[in-house]
Design a protein around this motif. Structure first.
Motif, PDB file in Angstrom:
ATOM      1  N   UNK A 108       0.800  -1.230   0.000  1.00  0.00           N
ATOM      2  CA  UNK A 108       0.000   0.000   0.000  1.00  0.00           C
ATOM      3  C   UNK A 108       0.829   1.275   0.000  1.00  0.00           C
ATOM      4  N   UNK A 109       2.148   1.153  -0.158  1.00  0.00           N
ATOM      5  CA  UNK A 109       3.003   2.329  -0.061  1.00  0.00           C
ATOM      6  C   UNK A 109       2.721   3.385  -1.103  1.00  0.00           C
ATOM      7  N   UNK A 110       2.271   2.990  -2.283  1.00  0.00           N
ATOM      8  CA  UNK A 110       2.055   3.953  -3.372  1.00  0.00           C
ATOM      9  C   UNK A 110       0.588   4.081  -3.764  1.00  0.00           C
ATOM     10  N   UNK A 111      -0.303   3.635  -2.926  1.00  0.00           N
ATOM     11  CA  UNK A 111      -1.729   3.686  -3.239  1.00  0.00           C
ATOM     12  C   UNK A 111      -2.312   4.980  -2.707  1.00  0.00           C
ATOM     13  N   UNK A 112      -3.132   5.659  -3.519  1.00  0.00           N
ATOM     14  CA  UNK A 112      -3.748   6.907  -3.087  1.00  0.00           C
ATOM     15  C   UNK A 112      -4.756   6.647  -1.967  1.00  0.00           C
ATOM     16  N   UNK A 113      -4.870   7.577  -1.009  1.00  0.00           N
ATOM     17  CA  UNK A 113      -5.812   7.388   0.101  1.00  0.00           C
ATOM     18  C   UNK A 113      -7.247   7.158  -0.344  1.00  0.00           C
ATOM     19  N   UNK A 134      -9.319   8.139   5.534  1.00  0.00           N
ATOM     20  CA  UNK A 134      -8.930   8.853   4.320  1.00  0.00           C
ATOM     21  C   UNK A 134      -8.460  10.267   4.640  1.00  0.00           C
ATOM     22  N   UNK A 135      -9.192  10.975   5.492  1.00  0.00           N
ATOM     23  CA  UNK A 135      -8.813  12.346   5.819  1.00  0.00           C
ATOM     24  C   UNK A 135      -7.504  12.394   6.611  1.00  0.00           C
ATOM     25  N   UNK A 136      -7.293  11.413   7.485  1.00  0.00           N
ATOM     26  CA  UNK A 136      -6.040  11.382   8.250  1.00  0.00           C
ATOM     27  C   UNK A 136      -4.843  11.182   7.326  1.00  0.00           C
ATOM     28  N   UNK A 137      -4.956  10.236   6.379  1.00  0.00           N
ATOM     29  CA  UNK A 137      -3.862  10.014   5.445  1.00  0.00           C
ATOM     30  C   UNK A 137      -3.626  11.233   4.565  1.00  0.00           C
ATOM     31  N   UNK A 138      -4.725  11.864   4.157  1.00  0.00           N
ATOM     32  CA  UNK A 138      -4.596  13.004   3.241  1.00  0.00           C
ATOM     33  C   UNK A 138      -3.918  14.191   3.909  1.00  0.00           C
ATOM     34  N   UNK A 189     -11.417  23.290   6.076  1.00  0.00           N
ATOM     35  CA  UNK A 189     -11.736  22.129   5.239  1.00  0.00           C
ATOM     36  C   UNK A 189     -13.190  21.711   5.430  1.00  0.00           C
ATOM     37  N   UNK A 190     -13.648  21.719   6.681  1.00  0.00           N
ATOM     38  CA  UNK A 190     -15.045  21.355   6.932  1.00  0.00           C
ATOM     39  C   UNK A 190     -16.005  22.322   6.242  1.00  0.00           C
ATOM     40  N   UNK A 191     -15.716  23.610   6.303  1.00  0.00           N
ATOM     41  CA  UNK A 191     -16.575  24.582   5.636  1.00  0.00           C
ATOM     42  C   UNK A 191     -16.566  24.381   4.129  1.00  0.00           C
ATOM     43  N   UNK A 192     -15.389  24.117   3.556  1.00  0.00           N
ATOM     44  CA  UNK A 192     -15.304  23.899   2.116  1.00  0.00           C
ATOM     45  C   UNK A 192     -16.073  22.655   1.697  1.00  0.00           C
ATOM     46  N   UNK A 198     -21.236  18.275   0.886  1.00  0.00           N
ATOM     47  CA  UNK A 198     -20.891  17.049   1.615  1.00  0.00           C
ATOM     48  C   UNK A 198     -21.957  16.760   2.669  1.00  0.00           C
ATOM     49  N   UNK A 199     -22.460  15.530   2.675  1.00  0.00           N
ATOM     50  CA  UNK A 199     -23.548  15.143   3.580  1.00  0.00           C
ATOM     51  C   UNK A 199     -23.127  14.060   4.573  1.00  0.00           C
ATOM     52  N   UNK A 200     -21.829  13.856   4.749  1.00  0.00           N
ATOM     53  CA  UNK A 200     -21.369  12.845   5.685  1.00  0.00           C
ATOM     54  C   UNK A 200     -20.943  11.538   5.047  1.00  0.00           C
ATOM     55  N   UNK A 201     -21.024  11.444   3.728  1.00  0.00           N
ATOM     56  CA  UNK A 201     -20.639  10.231   3.019  1.00  0.00           C
ATOM     57  C   UNK A 201     -19.832  10.605   1.786  1.00  0.00           C
ATOM     58  N   UNK A 202     -18.752   9.872   1.555  1.00  0.00           N
ATOM     59  CA  UNK A 202     -17.985  10.070   0.341  1.00  0.00           C
ATOM     60  C   UNK A 202     -18.667   9.343  -0.819  1.00  0.00           C
ATOM     61  N   UNK A 203     -18.642   9.913  -2.014  1.00  0.00           N
ATOM     62  CA  UNK A 203     -19.203   9.206  -3.174  1.00  0.00           C
ATOM     63  C   UNK A 203     -18.246   8.125  -3.656  1.00  0.00           C
TER      64      UNK A 203
END
Length: 234
Positions: A108-113, A134-138, A189-192, A198-203
């Motif tokens: 997983x070293x080169x896999x995008x979050x 995802x957000x922590x890795x990003x 980031x939350x405001x953006x 954003x409704x609490x779920x990633x597409x």
């Protein structure tokens, strides 16, 4: 293995097998096999550079365990006994930790979050955990860059680290400023995200079914994990 879902399952099987090893010779053999296999993939310098960070922690264990584990002394350092049981324990833990780090970095070293998040979501991991992951890795990378800029600013102002009160106070101020900036960034980031609906779920798009080659690779990894466990128990 191109399918991340199966790659995660296979890596988990190997990690579980490594965590249950009790014999240092089996753990060493597994480490050698992993080193040869990863080197054959030609992963680049970044993997070995990341592995060095893990080895710093392993080095501390190797130095301390022989002095703290009770057993038969084989030598003495500054009046403290170095035990054979401590050396064996240190070697076992070093092999297991290094092997586990190699598995994770190679897989997983080169896999995008975002791809990791999609795979976790497809495996049924709760949405809240996927979002945190995802957000922590990003944003860990962004916070690390921010810390680097703050350290550079301290050096430009003449800061030289040392074992004194001024250095510890400066590091405390650095940590506090970093936390404040991270908090402010999180608010922006939350405001953006809310402004973008954003409704609490990633597409998450539906992932393609796993191909036969990936299924065979997963079966081979699970078989290797089982053989490793059996070899340790013999």
């Amino acid at each position: 293995m191109s399918d991340l879902r199966l790659r995660m399952i296979g890596a988990l099987a190997v990690l579980m097998a490594l965590s249950q090893l009790h014999r240092v010779e089996v753990a060493l053999a597994a480490l050698v096999v992993l080193l040869v296999g990863v080197a054959a993939l030609r992963p680049g310098r970044d993997l070995w550079h990341r592995l060095l960070h893990v080895e710093g922690f392993v080095l501390i264990l190797v130095l301390l365990l022989p002095l703290t584990v009770p057993g038969r002394p084989v030598a003495h350092v500054a009046g403290l006994p170095i035990t054979a049981e401590g050396l064996v324990r240190a070697g076992l833990i070093a092999c297991k930790v290094t092997s586990a780090a190699l598995v994770l970095l190679a897989a997983f070293g080169r896999v995008e979050p975002i791809r990791l998040g999609a795979a976790l979501h497809a495996l049924g991991v709760p949405e809240a955990l996927v979002r945190i992951f995802v957000l922590a890795l990003r944003y860990l990378g962004l916070i690390r860059d921010e810390a680097g800029r703050l350290v550079d600013a301290m050096r430009l102002r003449g800061f030289r680290p040392g074992l004194n009160r001024h250095s510890w106070t400066s590091y405390g101020n650095l940590i506090g400023m970093l936390l404040l900036r991270a908090l402010a960034r999180a608010g922006r980031i939350e405001e953006a995200m809310r402004l973008r609906g954003f409704s609490g779920r990633f597409p998450h798009a539906a992932l393609a079914p796993a191909v036969l080659r990936d299924k065979m690779a997963l079966a081979a990894l699970i078989a290797a994990a089982l053989l490793l466990t059996l070899a340790d128990r013999l």
